[in-house]
Design a protein around this motif. Structure first.
Motif, mmCIF file in Angstrom:
data_model
loop_
_atom_site.group_PDB
_atom_site.id
_atom_site.type_symbol
_atom_site.label_atom_id
_atom_site.label_comp_id
_atom_site.label_asym_id
_atom_site.label_seq_id
_atom_site.Cartn_x
_atom_site.Cartn_y
_atom_site.Cartn_z
ATOM 1 N N SER A 199 -17.749 55.874 11.348
ATOM 2 C CA SER A 199 -17.662 55.877 12.814
ATOM 3 C C SER A 199 -18.860 56.636 13.364
ATOM 4 N N ILE A 200 -19.566 56.025 14.311
ATOM 5 C CA ILE A 200 -20.754 56.665 14.872
ATOM 6 C C ILE A 200 -20.589 56.853 16.369
ATOM 7 N N LEU A 201 -21.236 57.887 16.861
ATOM 8 C CA LEU A 201 -21.289 58.190 18.286
ATOM 9 C C LEU A 201 -22.754 58.121 18.704
ATOM 10 N N LEU A 202 -23.075 57.221 19.627
ATOM 11 C CA LEU A 202 -24.443 57.006 20.074
ATOM 12 C C LEU A 202 -24.659 57.758 21.384
ATOM 13 N N GLU A 203 -25.496 58.792 21.350
ATOM 14 C CA GLU A 203 -25.768 59.626 22.513
ATOM 15 C C GLU A 203 -27.190 59.354 23.011
ATOM 16 N N PHE A 204 -27.296 59.085 24.319
ATOM 17 C CA PHE A 204 -28.591 58.797 24.940
ATOM 18 C C PHE A 204 -29.296 60.105 25.293
ATOM 19 N N ILE A 205 -30.564 60.228 24.893
ATOM 20 C CA ILE A 205 -31.311 61.457 25.187
ATOM 21 C C ILE A 205 -32.417 61.221 26.201
ATOM 22 N N GLY A 206 -32.513 60.001 26.750
ATOM 23 C CA GLY A 206 -33.461 59.776 27.836
ATOM 24 C C GLY A 206 -34.516 58.741 27.506
ATOM 25 N N ALA A 207 -35.309 58.421 28.524
ATOM 26 C CA ALA A 207 -36.385 57.438 28.398
ATOM 27 C C ALA A 207 -37.558 57.887 29.248
ATOM 28 N N ASN A 208 -38.770 57.534 28.813
ATOM 29 C CA ASN A 208 -39.932 57.895 29.639
ATOM 30 C C ASN A 208 -40.088 56.914 30.786
ATOM 31 N N CYS A 253 -30.964 61.971 14.049
ATOM 32 C CA CYS A 253 -29.718 62.597 13.601
ATOM 33 C C CYS A 253 -30.030 64.051 13.277
ATOM 34 N N GLY A 254 -29.475 64.953 14.076
ATOM 35 C CA GLY A 254 -29.832 66.361 13.929
ATOM 36 C C GLY A 254 -31.286 66.564 14.323
ATOM 37 N N ASP A 255 -32.099 67.062 13.383
ATOM 38 C CA ASP A 255 -33.534 67.239 13.615
ATOM 39 C C ASP A 255 -34.363 66.187 12.899
ATOM 40 N N HIS A 256 -33.729 65.125 12.401
ATOM 41 C CA HIS A 256 -34.419 64.143 11.576
ATOM 42 C C HIS A 256 -34.630 62.842 12.363
ATOM 43 N N ARG A 265 -24.419 55.574 5.348
ATOM 44 C CA ARG A 265 -23.761 56.365 4.317
ATOM 45 C C ARG A 265 -24.746 57.369 3.696
ATOM 46 N N GLU A 266 -25.968 56.919 3.498
ATOM 47 C CA GLU A 266 -26.985 57.806 2.945
ATOM 48 C C GLU A 266 -27.295 58.954 3.898
ATOM 49 N N ILE A 267 -27.399 58.640 5.176
ATOM 50 C CA ILE A 267 -27.703 59.676 6.166
ATOM 51 C C ILE A 267 -26.599 60.722 6.193
ATOM 52 N N ARG A 268 -25.341 60.270 6.143
ATOM 53 C CA ARG A 268 -24.220 61.209 6.186
ATOM 54 C C ARG A 268 -24.202 62.104 4.950
ATOM 55 N N GLN A 269 -24.529 61.539 3.795
ATOM 56 C CA GLN A 269 -24.523 62.331 2.564
ATOM 57 C C GLN A 269 -25.669 63.344 2.527
ATOM 58 N N VAL A 270 -26.855 62.932 3.006
ATOM 59 C CA VAL A 270 -28.040 63.795 2.925
ATOM 60 C C VAL A 270 -27.981 64.913 3.954
ATOM 61 N N ILE A 271 -27.658 64.549 5.206
ATOM 62 C CA ILE A 271 -27.674 65.550 6.274
ATOM 63 C C ILE A 271 -26.427 66.423 6.224
ATOM 64 N N GLY A 272 -25.309 65.847 5.811
ATOM 65 C CA GLY A 272 -24.106 66.651 5.635
ATOM 66 C C GLY A 272 -23.304 66.830 6.912
ATOM 67 N N GLU A 273 -22.490 67.910 6.940
ATOM 68 C CA GLU A 273 -21.549 68.142 8.026
ATOM 69 C C GLU A 273 -22.236 68.457 9.346
ATOM 70 N N GLY A 279 -15.372 63.934 12.980
ATOM 71 C CA GLY A 279 -15.295 62.761 12.123
ATOM 72 C C GLY A 279 -16.276 61.667 12.457
ATOM 73 N N LEU A 280 -17.153 61.899 13.438
ATOM 74 C CA LEU A 280 -18.122 60.895 13.873
ATOM 75 C C LEU A 280 -19.524 61.290 13.432
ATOM 76 N N LEU A 281 -20.282 60.308 12.980
ATOM 77 C CA LEU A 281 -21.695 60.514 12.693
ATOM 78 C C LEU A 281 -22.452 60.389 14.014
ATOM 79 N N VAL A 282 -23.034 61.488 14.492
ATOM 80 C CA VAL A 282 -23.665 61.527 15.811
ATOM 81 C C VAL A 282 -25.135 61.127 15.681
ATOM 82 N N LEU A 283 -25.506 60.060 16.400
ATOM 83 C CA LEU A 283 -26.885 59.585 16.442
ATOM 84 C C LEU A 283 -27.389 59.658 17.873
ATOM 85 N N HIS A 284 -28.550 60.264 18.075
ATOM 86 C CA HIS A 284 -29.181 60.320 19.381
ATOM 87 C C HIS A 284 -30.310 59.300 19.436
ATOM 88 N N TYR A 285 -30.438 58.622 20.571
ATOM 89 C CA TYR A 285 -31.512 57.626 20.706
ATOM 90 C C TYR A 285 -32.253 57.836 22.019
#
Length: 292
Positions: A199-208, A253-256, A265-273, A279-285
């Motif tokens: 489950s992912i949560l897509l958070e908008f961080i803005g646009a130029n 994702c985080g600082d990456h 799945r790879e991102i969740r395993q590498v970056i961790g908690e 319970g959501l994998l938070v992705l900023h775009y």
């Protein structure tokens, strides 16, 4: 004496005239009216005794059935989303509003609020808080003639036209008797397939400023397979937001800063908690204009 006008009561009339010859025509008319009223009262009392209305048998609420038009019940058996009769009636457990199952599941793809009262059903998984209302559905099928048969035929034709196997109705399994206090088993109306494990949560961080016009993303909670890549997420964002091809989508994702080939799945395993929230994998775009 002369017979009466109707001739139906000549003998009693002549007898009364002979016994009191000095009585005028006015007295005779009064006696005749009294006899008619007496007979009418006897007829009414006989009819009440015959049909049981004298003791209130037919007037009681227990014995009489009231006919109700279907239009009086329509507001209670209609889905407020599609405006049709309820099919697979499904109730939100938080507010007890009921809709067609397909209508409310489709609505929850874009919102986590009840379409009728706007209450938040669940922050991330509103489909967990809905239940089938089989009793209400049975009532709808009994009230609306041929509705159940029409729905079954439409479903059968739908699967046949697409060469698919027509699903068989679920048969309730017998529950084995258990010792002690019986436990109430609650089943979810909507079961998430096991392959949709992220489950992912897509958070908008803005646009130029040069990103141009775009539609805001309506569906920010998404459940997908862990094998999906960041490239798939970007395609989803471009399609839903009608982005210009010149607009670049950066997903973080985080600082990456994530690459297209990386799987969720790879991102969740590498970056961790640190990448997970409730319970959501938070992705900023963010949106930027690609350099020329």
């Amino acid at each position: 004496g002369a017979p009466s006008c109707s001739g139906s009561r000549s003998l009693p009339f002549e007898f009364e005239r002979g016994r009191s010859e000095s009585s005028g025509d006015e007295d005779d008319d009064d006696e005749d009216d009294e006899e008619e009223e007496g007979e009418e009262e006897e007829m009414e009392s006989d009819s009440r005794a015959r049909f049981g209305t004298d003791d209130g048998e037919l007037d009681s609420d227990d014995e009489r059935e009231r006919m109700i038009n279907l239009t009086e019940l329509t507001p209670y058996i209609l889905c407020s989303i599609c405006k049709g009769y309820l099919i697979d009636a499904t109730t939100i457990t938080e507010c007890l509003h009921t809709f067609c199952k397909s209508c409310i599941v489709r609505h929850f793809y874009y919102s986590n609020r009840c379409p009728k009262c706007n209450i938040v059903v669940h922050q991330t998984q509103p489909l967990y808080n809905i239940r089938l209302d089989r009793q209400l559905q049975d009532i709808v099928y009994k009230l609306v003639v041929n509705l159940e048969e029409r729905e079954k035929k439409q479903m059968h034709d739908f699967y046949k036209e697409r060469g698919l196997e027509v699903p068989k109705p679920a048969v309730p399994q017998p529950v084995p008797p258990s010792r002690g206090r019986p436990r109430k088993v609650l089943g979810s109306v909507f079961r998430i397939p096991p392959e949709l494990d992220i489950s992912i949560l897509l958070e908008f961080i803005g646009a130029n400023e040069g990103a141009g016009n775009f539609k805001p993303l309506e569906k920010k909670f998404v459940r997908v397979s862990g094998e999906a890549t960041i490239g798939h997420v970007e395609k989803f964002l471009r399609r839903k937001m009608d982005l210009d091809p010149a607009c670049q989508v950066d997903i973080i994702c985080g600082d990456h800063l994530l690459e297209h080939y990386q799987t969720l799945r790879e991102i969740r395993q590498v970056i961790g908690e640190s990448a997970v929230q409730d319970g959501l994998l938070v992705l900023h775009y963010g949106l930027v204009v690609s350099p020329l």
